[in-house]
Write a protein that holds these residues in place. Structure first.
Motif, short mmCIF file in Angstrom:
data_model
loop_
_atom_site.label_atom_id
_atom_site.label_comp_id
_atom_site.label_asym_id
_atom_site.label_seq_id
_atom_site.Cartn_x
_atom_site.Cartn_y
_atom_site.Cartn_z
N PHE A 38 94.14 15.57 47.59
CA PHE A 38 94.17 16.79 48.11
C PHE A 38 95.70 17.24 47.86
N TYR A 360 83.23 17.09 43.58
CA TYR A 360 82.84 18.21 44.06
C TYR A 360 83.85 19.39 44.53
N PHE A 361 84.92 18.78 45.13
CA PHE A 361 85.99 19.73 45.36
C PHE A 361 86.81 20.01 44.27
N TYR A 362 87.07 19.06 43.16
CA TYR A 362 87.46 19.45 42.02
C TYR A 362 86.90 20.66 41.29
N ASN A 364 84.95 22.78 42.90
CA ASN A 364 84.55 23.98 43.94
C ASN A 364 85.63 23.95 44.64
N PRO A 365 86.89 24.19 44.55
CA PRO A 365 88.11 23.91 45.46
C PRO A 365 87.86 24.65 46.87
N VAL A 366 88.30 24.48 47.82
CA VAL A 366 88.02 25.10 48.86
C VAL A 366 89.01 26.31 48.87
N VAL A 387 91.97 19.73 44.43
CA VAL A 387 92.18 18.15 44.13
C VAL A 387 92.64 17.75 43.18
#
Ligand SMILES: Nc1ncnc2c1ncn2[C@@H]1O[C@H](COP(=O)(O)OP(=O)(O)OP(=O)(O)O)[C@@H](O)[C@H]1O
Ligand SMILES: [Mg+2]
Lengths: 427, 228
Positions: A38, A360-362, A364-366, A387
């Motif tokens: 992150f 996942y966060f790659y 769907n970034p927060v 990320v």
């Protein structure tokens, strides 16, 4: 029985302890990886934003421009310069700009503003700047109209903010809408060679910048229009180069410095132009390292504890094995294999558990909202938590964990080296 | 033909009050012997066996095993020497817990880098000789103390050593297991002509020996051959 099978069995002598050790290593690695990914993702993003929306990876100026940003330090985009740049295969985009200051007026109000002259289509492909047009429409290269930044437009009362309230089931809805009340802006400035210059330009749209400083002063102009305004035909203040990969940056900067006449030009990297960002990243990264250091310190002691217990339990066995005729070096090697096994399971466990989360966060970034988002916007960061997905992160942290195991294993290696066979057997 | 020659052996443990554990022993052991070293507690039996097994070094004197003066060996040469020349049976918990009975026996042959096939064959042969062929795949924790010692004996023989040293091998065993183990050792001694030297307190064990060396205060008190 080969050494690998034997080590494997030895590792599982105390199942619970081994599992706890592996689990602690895996979770430490998991947190370290997620945190670092992150962090690096945020840095990459910030750099990307800066590089693509503004600086490019490398910029070419007239020599002296960076220290004294005046029109006299602009230069002509000649063919010989362009041919040098265009011959570099890693250069993906070449974006010339003409930036200079002006006074911007509307009726009774005047304010200092920054004219950013650029080829709008080309710029938009890089930075998607047209998405930031919150009112009106984006300009094109041949237009003779300008875009005014939101803050400046409000100050000069080119736009008005209307607030309307409407009753809904859940209470009152507040709707803020922009309304353009003037359709042109007057610019007065000094052009090349000390001539004064002025003009009235239609305002084709309002553009919003995340950076408050830019948001309050930018006038976005097609390059040619800006060149005409400043009486600076064919001249630019900078040429931004976007590279196919940031890895090439140093090499290409060096190449340009070697190839171009450094009495005429200066070649700067984004890092040199935005020392603040570099320092901010370094400070933040150092903070991350400290946290990770503490995390690994704790885990390291855990591993060490396990190793000390394992060694104590097996001292007699070590003694018997050496008495029977195994060389100590061989025994040490076997123990190391055991440690590497345990370490590798921890590493693989940590990586495998972190991988889906990072993936996942790659994709769907927060997205931040509220004050935090605003704060990030103010710093010129997009309010998302991206990320970084860099394999070297996995490799680095995997190695750190293995080193922890290896360092802990030194205790056992020392014990084996100093092992007094008779004493060990008598216990 | 003697395979072990002990000359003027002394061992003093350095301590606040130095302990003279062995004070001048001269002995020879011949191929095929089945000898017991006996004596009261603290008389120096373990110390003596440790020295002829190359696990401990004398303060004075020489130990010659088949023309090799083991005092001249470096520590790692000594380890290799033990691997190829000396079999060990310790008092208890001899075996590597993560290995099965067969693997424990194979272990030492693998250290000698013998082909796996040979290791397995000989291990099974030896386990059969000690009556444990059907427990070959069992780990030590699931074997009785007597069975474990039998595996240890099989392992001691596996390396085809010059002689086997056993320091109180029956100390932790009940009567039946003791007799069983002794019978097995005795048979192997006859069948494979393996030299056994063991220390013991145990009357039952002493009764089986064919030579009894009695040590007291680190000296040989008596040395008698027994015809059986
Ligand atoms: N590492 C040592 N440090 C100091 N003294 C020792 C050491 N090992 C043995 N001793 C002493 O040496 C003497 C002989 O000990 P040893 O263990 O050889 O006797 P033992 O005949 O085997 O006795 P036991 O029948 O009880 O096993 C004893 O007095 C003992 O206390
Ligand atoms: Mg003893």
């Amino acid at each position: 029985m080969n050494v690998f099978t034997l080590s494997w069995r030895n590792m599982w002598r105390n199942k619970r302890r081994t599992l706890i050790t592996i689990a602690s290593v895996s979770s430490a690695l998991f947190f370290a990886l997620i945190m670092r990914a992150f962090q690096e993702g945020t840095y990459d993003r910030a750099i990307y934003n800066y590089v693509h929306s503004f600086s490019g990876h490398v910029q070419i100026h007239a020599n002296g421009y960076w220290d004294e940003q005046i029109l006299e330090h602009s230069f002509v985009m000649n063919d010989s310069l362009l041919s040098v740049i265009e011959a570099i295969p890693e250069v993906e985009k070449i974006i010339p700009r003409l930036h200079s200051f002006t006074f911007a007026s509307s009726e009774y109000l005047t304010k200092a503003a920054l004219v950013m002259g650029v080829n709008p289509e080309q710029d938009d492909m890089q930075s998607n700047i047209s998405n930031n047009v919150i009112f009106g429409s984006f300009v094109s290269a041949s237009d003779t109209a300008v875009l005014v930044s939101e803050g400046l437009a409000e100050y000069l009362t080119i736009v008005r903010r209307d607030t309307t309230f409407s009753e809904t089931k859940n209470g009152t809805d507040t709707l803020i809408s922009l309304r353009m009340v003037k359709d042109s802006i007057v610019l007065i400035s000094q052009g090349m060679y000390g001539y004064s210059t002025n003009g009235v330009y239609p305002v084709q749209g309002i553009i919003s910048y995340p950076d408050p400083e830019m948001n309050s002063q930018v006038i976005y102009m097609p390059l040619q229009l800006a060149q005409n305004f400043f009486l600076a035909q064919n001249r630019v203040t900078s040429i931004s180069l976007i590279l196919s990969d940031k890895e090439h940056l140093n090499r290409i900067q060096q190449y340009l410095q070697d190839t171009l006449d450094m009495d005429v030009y200066e070649v700067m990297s984004w890092q040199e132009m935005n020392i603040e960002l570099v320092q901010q990243i370094e400070t933040d990264r150092a903070g991350g390292y400290v946290m990770i250091f503490i995390l690994y310190l704790i885990i390291g002691f855990g591993i060490f504890g396990t190793v000390v217990m394992m060694t104590a339990e097996r001292k007699r066995e070590f003694g018997i094995i050496v008495a029977l005729g195994m060389r100590k070096t061989r025994l040490m090697y076997r123990f190391c294999v055991e440690m590497v096994y345990m370490g590798l399971i921890g590493v693989v466990g940590g990586c495998i558990s972190a991988l889906p989360v990072l993936l996942y966060f790659y994709y769907n970034p927060v997205r931040f909202s509220g004050e935090l988002a605003q704060m990030m916007k103010n710093y010129g960061f997009e309010p998302i938590l991206p990320v970084s997905f860099d394999m070297s992160l996995f490799v680095d942290h995997g190695l750190i964990v293995l080193v922890l195991f290896f360092v802990s294993a030194l205790y056992t290696l020392g014990t084996i080296r100093k092992l007094e066979v008779i004493q060990a057997i008598r216990n | 033909m003697s395979i072990i020659q002990v000359h003027n052996l002394h061992k003093t443990f350095e301590a606040a009050v130095p302990v003279k554990a062995i004070q001048g022993i001269d002995l020879e052991f011949a191929q095929g012997e089945f000898s017991a070293v006996v004596g009261p507690s603290g008389s120096g039996k373990t110390t003596f066996l440790n020295m002829i097994g190359g696990l401990d070094s004398p303060t004075e004197g020489d130990i010659i095993i088949n023309d090799t003066n083991i005092r001249s060996l470096s520590p790692s040469e000594m380890i290799d020497f033990r691997l190829h020349n000396i079999g060990f049976v310790f008092q208890a918990y001899n075996l590597i817990p993560v290995l099965t009975a067969r693997e424990n026996v194979e272990f030492i042959m693998q250290l000698q880098k013998r082909p796996q096939k040979e290791c397995t064959e000989r291990a099974m042969e030896l386990l059969e000789a000690v009556g444990l062929q059907d427990r070959a795949g069992t780990r030590p924790a699931k074997l009785s103390g007597g069975q474990q010692q039998r595996v240890a004996v099989a392992r001691a023989l596996a390396s085809k050593p010059q002689f086997v040293l056993a320091d109180e091998p029956t100390a932790n065993l009940d009567t039946a297991s003791t007799e069983n183990l002794l019978d097995i050792m005795h048979n192997l001694n006859k069948k494979e002509d393996v030299t056994f030297i063991f220390s013991t307190h145990d009357k039952r064990v002493i009764d089986k020996a064919r030579r009894i060396v009695t040590i007291e205060d680190g000296k040989v008190l008596s040395d008698e051959a027994i015809k059986r």
